[in-house]
Design a protein around this motif. Structure first.
Motif, PDB file in Angstrom:
ATOM      1  N   GLU B 332       0.837  -1.204   0.000  1.00 11.44           N
ATOM      2  CA  GLU B 332       0.000   0.000   0.000  1.00 11.44           C
ATOM      3  C   GLU B 332       0.871   1.253   0.000  1.00 11.44           C
ATOM      4  O   GLU B 332       0.605   2.213  -0.730  1.00 11.44           O
ATOM      5  CB  GLU B 332      -0.946  -0.014   1.211  1.00 11.44           C
ATOM      6  N   GLU B 337      -0.408   4.721  -1.086  1.00 13.73           N
ATOM      7  CA  GLU B 337      -1.512   4.858  -0.139  1.00 13.73           C
ATOM      8  C   GLU B 337      -0.959   5.184   1.241  1.00 13.73           C
ATOM      9  O   GLU B 337       0.151   4.781   1.571  1.00 13.73           O
ATOM     10  CB  GLU B 337      -2.270   3.524  -0.085  1.00 13.73           C
ATOM     11  N   ALA B 338      -1.749   5.926   2.018  1.00 14.63           N
ATOM     12  CA  ALA B 338      -1.335   6.183   3.394  1.00 14.63           C
ATOM     13  C   ALA B 338      -1.631   4.923   4.195  1.00 14.63           C
ATOM     14  O   ALA B 338      -2.778   4.565   4.376  1.00 14.63           O
ATOM     15  CB  ALA B 338      -2.110   7.356   3.969  1.00 14.63           C
ATOM     16  N   SER B 339      -0.592   4.240   4.627  1.00 17.52           N
ATOM     17  CA  SER B 339      -0.807   2.999   5.350  1.00 17.52           C
ATOM     18  C   SER B 339       0.321   2.828   6.353  1.00 17.52           C
ATOM     19  O   SER B 339       1.426   3.313   6.134  1.00 17.52           O
ATOM     20  CB  SER B 339      -0.804   1.823   4.363  1.00 17.52           C
ATOM     21  N   ASP B 343      -0.911   0.014  15.620  1.00 16.85           N
ATOM     22  CA  ASP B 343      -2.104  -0.394  16.353  1.00 16.85           C
ATOM     23  C   ASP B 343      -2.794  -1.575  15.675  1.00 16.85           C
ATOM     24  O   ASP B 343      -4.019  -1.666  15.651  1.00 16.85           O
ATOM     25  CB  ASP B 343      -3.096   0.782  16.463  1.00 16.85           C
ATOM     26  N   VAL B 344      -2.000  -2.462  15.094  1.00 12.52           N
ATOM     27  CA  VAL B 344      -2.578  -3.642  14.461  1.00 12.52           C
ATOM     28  C   VAL B 344      -2.613  -4.755  15.508  1.00 12.52           C
ATOM     29  O   VAL B 344      -1.626  -4.984  16.198  1.00 12.52           O
ATOM     30  CB  VAL B 344      -1.736  -4.085  13.255  1.00 12.52           C
ATOM     31  N   LEU B 361      -4.102  -6.847  24.426  1.00 13.31           N
ATOM     32  CA  LEU B 361      -3.362  -6.737  25.674  1.00 13.31           C
ATOM     33  C   LEU B 361      -3.490  -8.027  26.493  1.00 13.31           C
ATOM     34  O   LEU B 361      -4.576  -8.583  26.603  1.00 13.31           O
ATOM     35  CB  LEU B 361      -3.929  -5.556  26.470  1.00 13.31           C
ATOM     36  N   ARG B 406     -14.133  -0.887  27.409  1.00  9.77           N
ATOM     37  CA  ARG B 406     -13.628  -1.326  26.120  1.00  9.77           C
ATOM     38  C   ARG B 406     -12.803  -2.601  26.300  1.00  9.77           C
ATOM     39  O   ARG B 406     -12.061  -2.732  27.262  1.00  9.77           O
ATOM     40  CB  ARG B 406     -12.746  -0.216  25.559  1.00  9.77           C
ATOM     41  N   LEU B 408      -9.777  -4.619  25.691  1.00 10.97           N
ATOM     42  CA  LEU B 408      -8.414  -4.347  25.234  1.00 10.97           C
ATOM     43  C   LEU B 408      -7.700  -5.632  24.822  1.00 10.97           C
ATOM     44  O   LEU B 408      -6.762  -5.602  24.033  1.00 10.97           O
ATOM     45  CB  LEU B 408      -7.598  -3.663  26.337  1.00 10.97           C
ATOM     46  N   GLU B 429     -10.270  -4.978  17.575  1.00  5.42           N
ATOM     47  CA  GLU B 429     -10.045  -4.074  16.440  1.00  5.42           C
ATOM     48  C   GLU B 429     -11.209  -3.099  16.251  1.00  5.42           C
ATOM     49  O   GLU B 429     -11.014  -1.958  15.852  1.00  5.42           O
ATOM     50  CB  GLU B 429      -9.847  -4.882  15.150  1.00  5.42           C
ATOM     51  N   MET B 430     -12.418  -3.546  16.540  1.00  7.76           N
ATOM     52  CA  MET B 430     -13.586  -2.684  16.349  1.00  7.76           C
ATOM     53  C   MET B 430     -13.804  -1.743  17.527  1.00  7.76           C
ATOM     54  O   MET B 430     -14.713  -0.940  17.512  1.00  7.76           O
ATOM     55  CB  MET B 430     -14.851  -3.531  16.157  1.00  7.76           C
ATOM     56  N   GLY B 431     -12.978  -1.867  18.567  1.00 10.47           N
ATOM     57  CA  GLY B 431     -13.184  -1.031  19.738  1.00 10.47           C
ATOM     58  C   GLY B 431     -14.456  -1.402  20.475  1.00 10.47           C
ATOM     59  O   GLY B 431     -15.140  -0.551  21.039  1.00 10.47           O
ATOM     60  N   THR B 433     -17.038  -2.821  23.290  1.00 18.62           N
ATOM     61  CA  THR B 433     -17.072  -2.856  24.745  1.00 18.62           C
ATOM     62  C   THR B 433     -17.568  -4.232  25.179  1.00 18.62           C
ATOM     63  O   THR B 433     -18.114  -4.991  24.376  1.00 18.62           O
ATOM     64  CB  THR B 433     -18.043  -1.795  25.297  1.00 18.62           C
ATOM     65  N   ASP B 436     -21.050  -4.715  24.263  1.00 21.51           N
ATOM     66  CA  ASP B 436     -21.294  -5.146  22.877  1.00 21.51           C
ATOM     67  C   ASP B 436     -21.242  -6.666  22.772  1.00 21.51           C
ATOM     68  O   ASP B 436     -22.086  -7.292  22.140  1.00 21.51           O
ATOM     69  CB  ASP B 436     -20.240  -4.554  21.919  1.00 21.51           C
TER      70      ASP B 436
END
Lengths: 431, 480
Positions: B332, B337-339, B343-344, B361, B406, B408, B429-431, B433, B436
């Motif tokens: 990319e 592309e900006a990639s 944070d993966v 984590l 959230r 982690l 990855e979807m953040g 909680t 959820d």
């Protein structure tokens, strides 16, 4: 454990190691300074999050390092575990927008909450799905500035949209009248070597900061310079008399110390010289504290540490603090906080020589006092010519806030304060 | 001979390299993929993930069959045909390798077999079976991977001292096998050989196996190993090895005691080393760190503007899927592309029995970094599905940020944890909680319910277990 470079605050995610304060095998305490990092704003000490013995140092002086890089390996003491990230999130000085600037409140009108910042204790990036993170990267948007609307602060496409719209509103809103953009001019590359041999040296981060800040102040602050001379014959005699006494107390009695003391009365009388212009709100912020910055000449350039609450300290305390602060500044062991919050600055070049000079206002302060070298001059007193020790004094001030008449009044008041030092002022007990 | 000209050359056809080559070709780039192996796929396909999982699957049945006598079904002793097992495993690798070849061809990726060597920042020399070829490229991606480390002190030149590469060849099932190193490779292969009948002694230098995994995740695996292996020796250092007839004499130190023992074979799993040597990197501006890994930034760029690097050779987690993701980032960036690899979330799976998997984590990491978290755990003894599988030896846990709820991190130990963890990756990855996760209906009876119930544990109302001490506050319960 490995000690890594913590986040130092907004934007300060890298720097140059200027001083390593510890050595391998050394036992260090929690919060002891490991090294000093120079970034664009200042030299910041990096404390150890834990006590222990240093097994290995992974960086060397001159290295450019970034957040998360391993600094040292530490064999921990078998003490209770200390939360390391606490230091990261709370104990490290945040880089202020402008060192010394008053903390700016978010303007409330028009819902311009552009000062929002996601800063969780865990240090994790804001919660957002990968698709939104990718979008933010593409658009060059910092997601920590976007307030998420979903549970846990999760950011959605709508949040990003709302944020961009808000930015647009701000961009097209009436600009503060005072910020007049200088016409942009592309820097021109000049080949100096075609006229003779040259050598090149990269500008240090500190040099770049000084350059940026002074040109910004010069471009935005309409300067007025008021030149005067103060008769410091009497003050210097008193200084000579009291110097040994001060020395016994471990303090050096200097002219700068005397001017610090003398500046308080005029500052109290003319509070505008202790004020700042908030360019975002067009408000004049009067400060009820008197924190005076003193320009210190260091090997790598100008640094201005601040002496707090000068009005509450006697000459002995001021002298002691001044010497100590100046020394630490020269050794670059000064913290970011100690460079912030100044309300007026004094720059004394008298030790080097020269008469009047015109210092540049240290924005967002409204005035700066420049001192030259005192010189014996023939002065007429009561119709007779006398030899008096005269000190060149310059007041540079921001004409947006202060008019010429007040400038003259302030300088006269300051000169009179300098000329009327009494024995009592040198008293070790008094204030 | 004129040099070949290409936009992108990818050196190394492992899961990082081939993914990058395919992705670049899909983005209309002219790509040459260079690998010295006969079969594409790198270590993962040829000497790592795939063959080890094939063997683990094959041997898993033996353990299942043995356990099924508890359920009223008793089998006789298994007859093991190593020859057949090997050829089945090889057939899997061949099929996958051929598949990759076909995929390369369809995309117009030119595959060049041979060893690559950088002549300069713009030229790669390849020693192909048909002679030298030069490639003139615009951008190179180094994806040469890593190899099993063999400390000089153990390298006797005796085939009885193996790395994972030789162990996966499955030449024989030794009577007495010593496994040096209790990391995931040692534990996985130890499991294969123990099931096939070897008496496995596993030694580990540290005080726990499976470094990086939380203690509660390791415990069920340790329990299994203590039962299935002859012995697990922690805090033990192997000092030296010597050939002794048809055996290996191994000297080790445990508890300040010197032990000398004879083994039929030794499997050394003490880490992996980057394959940076003899690549001609000195002819480029590429820089290495002090452990020999190629230095890259978050865009996978090396110090040489024309050269990127991905996968094991740049260090970090030496995992196939990490390499693949890095390959995508590199392509990319190369295509404008900006990639960035930032944070993966990279999940980790250990295919032991039971499996261990985690993402985001871990508790250990939170403790080390002083991050305040709440941990919610759901024991599989409370899962109906685990009961029907007779695999209650599992735990599912969530690492939760207290203020925001959230998620982690997620940790799972138990049968099939490797498959279950993907939901955790999605959550992190979807953040998401904990709310959820608790709010998503999970099918019953499945092991995936343990994730949902774990989130319910956080709020204090799991259906299938009882939480006396509520982790989440009652207010949260009311809000739910």
């Amino acid at each position: 454990m490995d000690v890594k470079l913590p986040r130092l605050g907004e934007g300060a995610d890298s720097g140059v190691v200027v001083n390593i304060m510890v050595s391998e095998g050394e036992q260090i305490q929690k919060d002891q300074t490991i090294l000093e990092l120079e970034n664009e704003k200042a030299v910041a000490p990096i404390p150890s999050p834990l006590s222990g013995t240093i097994q290995k140092i992974h960086v060397k002086e001159g290295d450019e390092i970034t957040v998360g890089q391993v600094l040292i390996s530490l064999a921990e003491e078998a003490a209770a575990p200390q939360p390391a990230a606490k230091a990261k999130a709370e104990e490290f000085p945040q880089r202020a927008e402008k060192a010394g600037a008053p903390v700016r409140e978010a303007p409330e009108e028009a819902g311009l909450a552009q000062e929002y910042r996601y800063e969780p204790k865990s240090g994790f990036p804001p919660p957002a799905p990968p698709s939104i993170r990718k979008l933010a990267t593409d658009l060059g948007i910092d997601l920590t500035r976007v307030q998420g609307s979903e549970p846990g602060g999760r950011i959605t496409l709508n949040d990003v949209r709302a944020y961009i719209q808000r930015l647009q509103q701000i961009a097209f809103a009436k600009k503060p009248a005072v910020t007049r953009e200088a016409p942009a001019r592309e820097p021109e590359s000049i080949d100096f070597a075609k006229w003779g041999p040259v050598s090149k040296k990269r500008m240090s981060p500190l040099r770049r900061t000084v350059a940026e800040r002074t040109s910004e102040a010069w471009a935005t602050v309409p300067h007025v310079f008021q030149l005067d001379e103060g008769d410091i014959t009497a003050a210097m005699e008193l200084r000579k008399k009291y110097a040994p006494l001060y020395e016994k107390k471990g303090a050096r009695l200097t002219l700068t110390g005397l001017v610090l003391k003398a500046a308080i009365a005029p500052l109290k009388k003319f509070p505008i010289f202790n004020a700042s212009l908030d360019e975002t709100t067009q408000e004049i912020v009067y400060k009820e504290y008197f924190h005076i910055g003193v320009a210190v000449d260091t090997e790598s350039g100008l640094i201005v540490p601040v002496i707090r609450d000068v009005d509450k300290k006697n000459l002995l305390e001021i002298s002691k603090e001044l010497a100590e602060l100046a020394e630490r500044t020269r050794q670059r062991k000064i913290s970011l906080e100690e460079l912030q919050g100044g309300t007026l600055t004094i720059s004394n070049l008298g030790g080097i020589g020269g008469a009047h000079f015109t210092p540049i206002v240290y924005k967002p302060q409204s005035a700066v006092i420049g001192l030259g070298q005192g010189e014996l001059k023939a002065v007429v007193r009561d119709g007779k010519v006398e030899a008096r020790l005269m000190l060149p004094v310059t007041l540079s001030y921001d004409h947006r806030l202060i008019d010429g008449a007040d400038g003259a009044r302030f300088v006269r008041e300051l000169v009179q304060a300098l000329e009327s030092f009494k024995e009592a002022d040198f008293n070790l007990e008094g204030k | 001979m004129d040099p070949l000209k290409t936009e992108i050359v990818v050196l190394g056809a492992g899961p990082g390299g081939y993914a990058a080559a395919f992705y670049a070709a899909d983005r209309e780039k002219k790509v040459i993929l260079v690998d010295e192996g006969r079969r594409l796929g790198g270590v993962c396909l040829n000497r790592g993930c795939i063959p080890s999982k094939a063997l683990l699957h094959a041997t898993h049945l033996i353990r299942e069959a043995k356990a099924s006598s508890q359920h009223g079904i008793t089998f006789g002793d298994p007859r093991i045909d190593l020859e057949q097992m090997r050829s089945w495993k090889e057939s899997v690798l061949d099929k996958l390798g051929q598949g990759l070849g076909g995929l390369a061809q369809k995309r117009g990726v030119e595959v060049l077999q041979g060893r690559g060597h950088f002549e300069d920042s713009q030229t790669l020399r390849v020693e192909t079976p048909a002679g030298q070829k030069f490639i003139n490229y615009e951008t190179a991606i180094i994806a040469v991977g890593s190899k099993a480390a063999m400390p000089a002190a153990f390298d006797l030149g005796n085939p009885r001292v193996m790395t994972s590469t030789e162990a996966l060849e499955l030449e024989e099932v030794p009577d007495e096998l010593l496994v040096v190193g209790g990391g995931y490779i040692g534990m996985e292969l130890g499991t294969v050989y123990a099931t096939l009948g070897s008496k496995v002694t596993l030694v580990e230098l540290l005080d726990s196996i499976l470094l990086g995994a939380d203690a509660d995740m390791v415990r069920p695996v340790m329990r299994y190993a203590q039962e299935a292996f002859k012995e697990v020796r922690l805090k033990t250092k192997v000092l030296k090895m010597a050939t002794s007839g048809k055996q290996i004499k191994v000297t080790m130190e445990s508890d300040k005691q010197r032990i000398e023992e004879l083994y039929d074979r030794v499997l050394v799993c003490v880490g992996r080393a980057p394959n940076c040597k003899d690549l001609g990197l000195q002819n480029t501006k590429v820089q290495m760190d002090d452990r020999g890994f190629v230095k890259v930034n978050a865009q996978q760029r090396t110090a040489d503007p024309a050269i990127y690097a991905i996968g094991d050779v740049v260090g970090g987690a030496l995992l196939a899927h990490k390499a693949t993701k890095e390959g995508r980032v590199a392509v990319e960036v190369i295509t404008g592309e900006a990639s960035s690899f930032q944070d993966v979330v990279i999940p980790a799976v250990i295919f032991t029995d039971p499996e261990v998997a985690w993402c985001g984590l871990t508790e250990t990491e939170a403790k080390e970094k002083g991050i305040a978290v709440e941990v919610a755990k759901f024991p599989w003894a409370a899962s109906g599905r685990a009961m029907t599988l007779d695999r209650t030896d599992g735990v599912t846990k969530l690492i939760i940020e207290p203020e925001t709820e959230r998620i982690l991190g997620v940790g799972i130990v138990g049968a099939g944890a490797g498959e279950l963890i993907s939901e955790g990756v999605l959550a992190v990855e979807m953040g998401a909680t904990a709310r959820d996760l608790a709010g998503c209906v999970h099918p019953h009876p499945t092991l995936s319910e343990t994730l949902m119930e774990c989130a319910e544990v956080f709020y204090g109302y799991p259906t299938h277990t009882f939480v006396r001490k509520k982790t989440g506050s009652l207010l949260r319960k009311a809000a739910g």
